[in-house]
Design a protein around this motif. Structure first.
Motif, PDB file in Angstrom:
ATOM      1  N   ALA A 136      11.273   7.820   6.403  1.00  0.00           N
ATOM      2  CA  ALA A 136      12.713   8.072   6.316  1.00  0.00           C
ATOM      3  C   ALA A 136      13.432   6.780   6.683  1.00  0.00           C
ATOM      4  CB  ALA A 136      13.134   9.189   7.269  1.00  0.00           C
ATOM      5  N   GLU A 137      14.685   6.675   6.296  1.00  0.00           N
ATOM      6  CA  GLU A 137      15.464   5.498   6.668  1.00  0.00           C
ATOM      7  C   GLU A 137      15.818   5.563   8.146  1.00  0.00           C
ATOM      8  OE1 GLU A 137      18.825   4.843   4.184  1.00  0.00           O
ATOM      9  OE2 GLU A 137      17.659   4.962   2.330  1.00  0.00           O
ATOM     10  N   LEU A 138      15.687   4.446   8.824  1.00  0.00           N
ATOM     11  CA  LEU A 138      16.035   4.329  10.238  1.00  0.00           C
ATOM     12  C   LEU A 138      17.244   3.428  10.362  1.00  0.00           C
ATOM     13  CD1 LEU A 138      15.356   4.868  13.233  1.00  0.00           C
ATOM     14  CD2 LEU A 138      13.828   2.884  13.160  1.00  0.00           C
ATOM     15  N   ARG A 139      18.286   3.938  11.015  1.00  0.00           N
ATOM     16  CA  ARG A 139      19.538   3.178  11.095  1.00  0.00           C
ATOM     17  C   ARG A 139      19.322   1.791  11.709  1.00  0.00           C
ATOM     18  NH1 ARG A 139      21.097   8.296  13.219  1.00  0.00           N
ATOM     19  NH2 ARG A 139      22.183   9.575  11.696  1.00  0.00           N
ATOM     20  N   LEU A 140      18.463   1.702  12.712  1.00  0.00           N
ATOM     21  CA  LEU A 140      18.231   0.424  13.381  1.00  0.00           C
ATOM     22  C   LEU A 140      17.650  -0.623  12.431  1.00  0.00           C
ATOM     23  CD1 LEU A 140      16.720   1.714  16.744  1.00  0.00           C
ATOM     24  CD2 LEU A 140      18.883   0.507  16.482  1.00  0.00           C
ATOM     25  N   MET A 141      16.931  -0.158  11.388  1.00  0.00           N
ATOM     26  CA  MET A 141      16.329  -1.079  10.427  1.00  0.00           C
ATOM     27  C   MET A 141      17.146  -1.166   9.153  1.00  0.00           C
ATOM     28  SD  MET A 141      12.211  -0.353  10.822  1.00  0.00           S
ATOM     29  CE  MET A 141      12.245   0.988   9.629  1.00  0.00           C
ATOM     30  N   GLY A 317      29.304  14.504   8.974  1.00  0.00           N
ATOM     31  CA  GLY A 317      30.754  14.506   9.057  1.00  0.00           C
ATOM     32  C   GLY A 317      31.268  15.880   9.429  1.00  0.00           C
ATOM     33  N   GLN A 318      32.510  16.148   9.062  1.00  0.00           N
ATOM     34  CA  GLN A 318      33.123  17.432   9.389  1.00  0.00           C
ATOM     35  C   GLN A 318      33.803  18.028   8.161  1.00  0.00           C
ATOM     36  OE1 GLN A 318      35.712  17.276  12.787  1.00  0.00           O
ATOM     37  NE2 GLN A 318      34.045  16.826  14.202  1.00  0.00           N
ATOM     38  N   LEU A 319      33.970  19.336   8.202  1.00  0.00           N
ATOM     39  CA  LEU A 319      34.706  20.050   7.178  1.00  0.00           C
ATOM     40  C   LEU A 319      35.539  21.125   7.866  1.00  0.00           C
ATOM     41  CD1 LEU A 319      35.373  20.825   4.244  1.00  0.00           C
ATOM     42  CD2 LEU A 319      33.330  22.266   4.256  1.00  0.00           C
ATOM     43  N   ASN A 320      36.851  20.992   7.786  1.00  0.00           N
ATOM     44  CA  ASN A 320      37.766  21.952   8.422  1.00  0.00           C
ATOM     45  C   ASN A 320      37.456  22.128   9.911  1.00  0.00           C
ATOM     46  OD1 ASN A 320      38.757  22.323   5.820  1.00  0.00           O
ATOM     47  ND2 ASN A 320      37.517  24.147   5.456  1.00  0.00           N
ATOM     48  N   GLY A 321      36.984  21.065  10.560  1.00  0.00           N
ATOM     49  CA  GLY A 321      36.677  21.124  11.985  1.00  0.00           C
ATOM     50  C   GLY A 321      35.250  21.514  12.295  1.00  0.00           C
ATOM     51  N   ALA A 322      34.496  21.971  11.278  1.00  0.00           N
ATOM     52  CA  ALA A 322      33.084  22.310  11.480  1.00  0.00           C
ATOM     53  C   ALA A 322      32.233  21.049  11.351  1.00  0.00           C
ATOM     54  CB  ALA A 322      32.628  23.347  10.464  1.00  0.00           C
ATOM     55  N   LEU A 323      31.204  20.924  12.203  1.00  0.00           N
ATOM     56  CA  LEU A 323      30.290  19.787  12.157  1.00  0.00           C
ATOM     57  C   LEU A 323      29.222  20.045  11.098  1.00  0.00           C
ATOM     58  CD1 LEU A 323      29.207  17.108  13.374  1.00  0.00           C
ATOM     59  CD2 LEU A 323      27.917  18.502  15.013  1.00  0.00           C
ATOM     60  N   ILE A 324      28.992  19.054  10.211  1.00  0.00           N
ATOM     61  CA  ILE A 324      27.978  19.160   9.163  1.00  0.00           C
ATOM     62  C   ILE A 324      26.784  18.296   9.555  1.00  0.00           C
ATOM     63  CG2 ILE A 324      27.469  18.981   6.704  1.00  0.00           C
ATOM     64  CD1 ILE A 324      29.812  20.815   7.319  1.00  0.00           C
ATOM     65  N   VAL A 325      25.605  18.914   9.639  1.00  0.00           N
ATOM     66  CA  VAL A 325      24.370  18.215  10.025  1.00  0.00           C
ATOM     67  C   VAL A 325      23.288  18.527   9.002  1.00  0.00           C
ATOM     68  CG1 VAL A 325      22.503  18.113  11.742  1.00  0.00           C
ATOM     69  CG2 VAL A 325      24.889  18.160  12.492  1.00  0.00           C
ATOM     70  N   ASP A 326      22.512  17.519   8.635  1.00  0.00           N
ATOM     71  CA  ASP A 326      21.417  17.693   7.676  1.00  0.00           C
ATOM     72  C   ASP A 326      20.079  17.437   8.360  1.00  0.00           C
ATOM     73  OD1 ASP A 326      20.323  17.924   4.899  1.00  0.00           O
ATOM     74  OD2 ASP A 326      19.730  15.857   5.300  1.00  0.00           O
ATOM     75  N   ASP A 327      19.063  18.230   8.004  1.00  0.00           N
ATOM     76  CA  ASP A 327      17.736  18.048   8.604  1.00  0.00           C
ATOM     77  C   ASP A 327      16.644  18.372   7.591  1.00  0.00           C
ATOM     78  OD1 ASP A 327      16.680  17.728  11.692  1.00  0.00           O
ATOM     79  OD2 ASP A 327      15.259  18.821  10.434  1.00  0.00           O
ATOM     80  N   TYR A 328      15.548  17.636   7.700  1.00  0.00           N
ATOM     81  CA  TYR A 328      14.420  17.697   6.756  1.00  0.00           C
ATOM     82  C   TYR A 328      13.474  18.864   7.027  1.00  0.00           C
ATOM     83  CZ  TYR A 328      10.797  15.375   3.833  1.00  0.00           C
ATOM     84  OH  TYR A 328       9.884  15.037   2.864  1.00  0.00           O
ATOM     85  N   ALA A 329      13.691  19.641   8.069  1.00  0.00           N
ATOM     86  CA  ALA A 329      12.755  20.694   8.483  1.00  0.00           C
ATOM     87  C   ALA A 329      12.319  21.538   7.293  1.00  0.00           C
ATOM     88  CB  ALA A 329      13.401  21.568   9.549  1.00  0.00           C
ATOM     89  N   HIS A 330      11.007  21.571   7.031  1.00  0.00           N
ATOM     90  CA  HIS A 330      10.538  22.280   5.841  1.00  0.00           C
ATOM     91  C   HIS A 330       9.334  23.170   6.098  1.00  0.00           C
ATOM     92  CE1 HIS A 330       8.278  18.505   5.999  1.00  0.00           C
ATOM     93  NE2 HIS A 330       7.326  19.106   5.334  1.00  0.00           N
ATOM     94  N   ASN A 331       8.863  23.241   7.341  1.00  0.00           N
ATOM     95  CA  ASN A 331       7.906  24.301   7.646  1.00  0.00           C
ATOM     96  C   ASN A 331       8.450  25.109   8.819  1.00  0.00           C
ATOM     97  OD1 ASN A 331       7.070  23.118  10.122  1.00  0.00           O
ATOM     98  ND2 ASN A 331       5.412  21.995   9.137  1.00  0.00           N
ATOM     99  N   THR A 437      22.381  21.910   6.761  1.00  0.00           N
ATOM    100  CA  THR A 437      21.670  21.955   5.487  1.00  0.00           C
ATOM    101  C   THR A 437      20.231  21.547   5.787  1.00  0.00           C
ATOM    102  OG1 THR A 437      22.433  19.698   4.963  1.00  0.00           O
ATOM    103  CG2 THR A 437      23.688  21.536   4.069  1.00  0.00           C
ATOM    104  N   ILE A 438      19.268  22.400   5.387  1.00  0.00           N
ATOM    105  CA  ILE A 438      17.897  22.274   5.883  1.00  0.00           C
ATOM    106  C   ILE A 438      16.890  22.327   4.739  1.00  0.00           C
ATOM    107  CG2 ILE A 438      16.214  23.197   7.519  1.00  0.00           C
ATOM    108  CD1 ILE A 438      18.545  24.863   8.727  1.00  0.00           C
ATOM    109  N   GLY A 439      15.948  21.378   4.725  1.00  0.00           N
ATOM    110  CA  GLY A 439      14.861  21.407   3.766  1.00  0.00           C
ATOM    111  C   GLY A 439      14.461  20.019   3.315  1.00  0.00           C
ATOM    112  N   ALA A 440      13.262  19.915   2.730  1.00  0.00           N
ATOM    113  CA  ALA A 440      12.729  18.621   2.301  1.00  0.00           C
ATOM    114  C   ALA A 440      13.065  18.295   0.857  1.00  0.00           C
ATOM    115  CB  ALA A 440      11.210  18.604   2.490  1.00  0.00           C
ATOM    116  N   GLY A 441      13.820  19.165   0.187  1.00  0.00           N
ATOM    117  CA  GLY A 441      14.177  18.926  -1.204  1.00  0.00           C
ATOM    118  C   GLY A 441      15.474  18.156  -1.339  1.00  0.00           C
ATOM    119  N   ASN A 442      16.366  18.646  -2.196  1.00  0.00           N
ATOM    120  CA  ASN A 442      17.623  17.936  -2.445  1.00  0.00           C
ATOM    121  C   ASN A 442      18.822  18.606  -1.797  1.00  0.00           C
ATOM    122  OD1 ASN A 442      17.799  20.179  -4.060  1.00  0.00           O
ATOM    123  ND2 ASN A 442      18.091  19.067  -5.980  1.00  0.00           N
TER     124      ASN A 442
END
Length: 460
Positions: A136-141, A317-331, A437-442
């Motif tokens: 995965a991309e690492l912000r530090l790199m 980011g945010q949408l209407n004050g809600a926090l939007i977080v994405d994660d690769y969790a797939h099992n 938003t959760i999963g290893a796809g798109n």
């Protein structure tokens, strides 16, 4: 110098290899069935990328590198063998890179990306200028791969590739082991071991070839203790092991704990990423770094500056004050750990889950459903096939079974398409909520739409 041609170059791991090979002075080209952000980025960096596979790509090629997902019957691969062009799998290139220095490799059913990224952050903090291969991309790199001039080589090792068993490392890290990437019917296919026994045998071989092994010694992972028997080894665990934590304080978006190394408290560690699972990842990385001779101050600095790899509790980011977080969790285990961490934020958790691969999803859907009980609301999308055909259950059947389970447990849940999900969340998001938003796809694309003004335009 050689001309390497990479089939499946659009994968996060293969694209990283392409960059390292190119920076080492080799000529690099590649192809992939799908155009993606990664293939476009490689093109902008001057690497020639074709869409689709074909024998015509082989002119002037010295070595063909094929990802595990490429079948032996693929015409481009067949033609390479006919022409006498050496055909390597991705893991063989990884092995060549790791042989170039003091090598550390991380594998396991889950946690390997975050653990490897934490290791990279620690070695960067120590000023060792490491070479890094990450899934995965690492912000530090600013990327998924890094070419360093120092002696250390750090790599995420994908256990789905049976050839990982042949790697020879200075330090091998085993985060855990489950029957993931195991064929549901015992039939051989790309990215699956024929059986859990075959996967265990591969892990045992991987550990046996390493000079030192760092393994998860918690009771849940008793199997790792058995598979590493006779190896020079060091254990880690949340509350026990050669490297463990005391005085753990879980925070909404991070944690603090004191690190114990072989009975001695070394000091306090601060993490910017949430959940007990990330403390375990940090302990694994710390143990490997200490075995490699790095000072604890570098471990503190490296872990404190680590803010996560891309698609690992990535705040979009945010949408209407809600926090939007994405994660690769797939099992299922990843999913449960993610949702447990999400609950510690104190926000109302709305999970958008995209199951990944039919083989895995048909086996694990009851465990997905159980994990999703931790969400306040669950929105289930179609299975992301990753090129697989359905086995016994269709995408709709898998999703509907998850929804029925959740409704029986009193949890709001539904199965619907992308457009409906996008509009529904755009209109209903509000402060005090965490939309995952959760999963290893798109599915990450949906998260980015939600976090953009485009989502508001669709809604209004």
């Amino acid at each position: 110098m050689k001309h390497y041609h990479l089939m499946g170059i659009g994968g996060i791991g293969m694209s990283g290899l392409a960059r390292i090979l190119r920076q080492d002075g080799h000529s690099v080209s590649g192809c992939d069935r799908e155009v993606s952000e990664l293939t476009q980025k490689l093109k902008r960096e001057g690497i020639r990328v074709w869409q689709g596979h074909g024998p015509e790509h082989l002119e002037g090629v010295d070595v063909l590198v094929a990802s595990t997902a490429i079948p032996e019957s693929e015409p481009e691969l067949v033609q390479a063998r006919t022409l006498g062009i050496p055909v390597w799998r991705r893991i063989q290139v990884v092995a060549e890179i790791l042989r170039g220095g003091y090598s550390l490799g991380v594998t396991g059913s889950h946690g390997k990306t975050s653990t490897t990224a934490m290791l990279a952050s620690i070695f960067l903090a120590a000023g060792t200028d490491p070479t890094v291969l990450l899934g995965a991309e690492l912000r530090l790199m600013g990327d998924s791969a890094r070419v360093g001039q120092g002696p250390y080589r750090i790599a995420e090792v994908d256990e789905s590739d049976p050839l990982f068993r042949f790697l020879e490392l200075d330090i091998a890290v085993l985060t855990n082991l489950e029957a993931d990437h195991v064929s549901p019917d015992g039939q051989p296919r790309p990215n699956y071991h024929p059986s859990f026994a075959a996967l265990q045998e591969a892990v045992q071989s991987f550990a046996g070839r390493a000079k030192q092994v760092v393994y998860n010694g918690e009771a849940r992972w008793q199997l790792l203790q058995e598979l590493t028997q006779g190896c020079p080894r060091t254990s880690f665990g949340l509350h026990s092991g050669d490297c463990h934590a005391v005085k753990v304080e879980l925070r909404p978006f991070g944690s603090q704990f004191e690190l114990v190394w072989r009975g001695q408290v070394l000091g306090t560690v601060e993490l910017q990423v949430p959940g007990e699972h990330n403390i375990r990842n940090a302990l694994a990385a710390a143990a490997a770094a200490l075995l490699a001779g790095l000072p604890f101050s570098a471990i503190q600095q490296g872990l404190a500056q680590y803010s996560g790899a891309r698609r690992r509790f990535e705040r979009l980011g945010q949408l209407n004050g809600a926090l939007i977080v994405d994660d690769y969790a797939h099992n299922a285990t990843k999913l449960q750990a993610l949702l447990q961490a999400a609950r510690h934020t104190g926000l109302r958790v709305r999970a958008v889950f995209q199951p990944h691969r039919f083989g895995r999803s048909e086996q694990e859907w009851p465990l997905y459903a159980q994990a999703l009980e931790l969400a306040d609301e669950a929105l289930i999308l179609d299975v992301y096939s990753a090129g697989e055909a359905p086995l016994r259950l269709t995408s709709a059947q898998i999703a509907q079974r998850i929804v029925e389970h959740l409704k029986a447990k009193g949890r709001p849940a539904c199965y619907q398409g992308w457009e409906e999900t996008l509009i529904y969340l755009s209109q209903s998001a509000q402060p005090g909520e965490l939309i995952l938003t959760i999963g290893a796809g798109n599915v990450y694309k949906l998260g980015r739409l939600l976090a953009s003004q485009e989502a508001k335009e669709v809604a209004g």
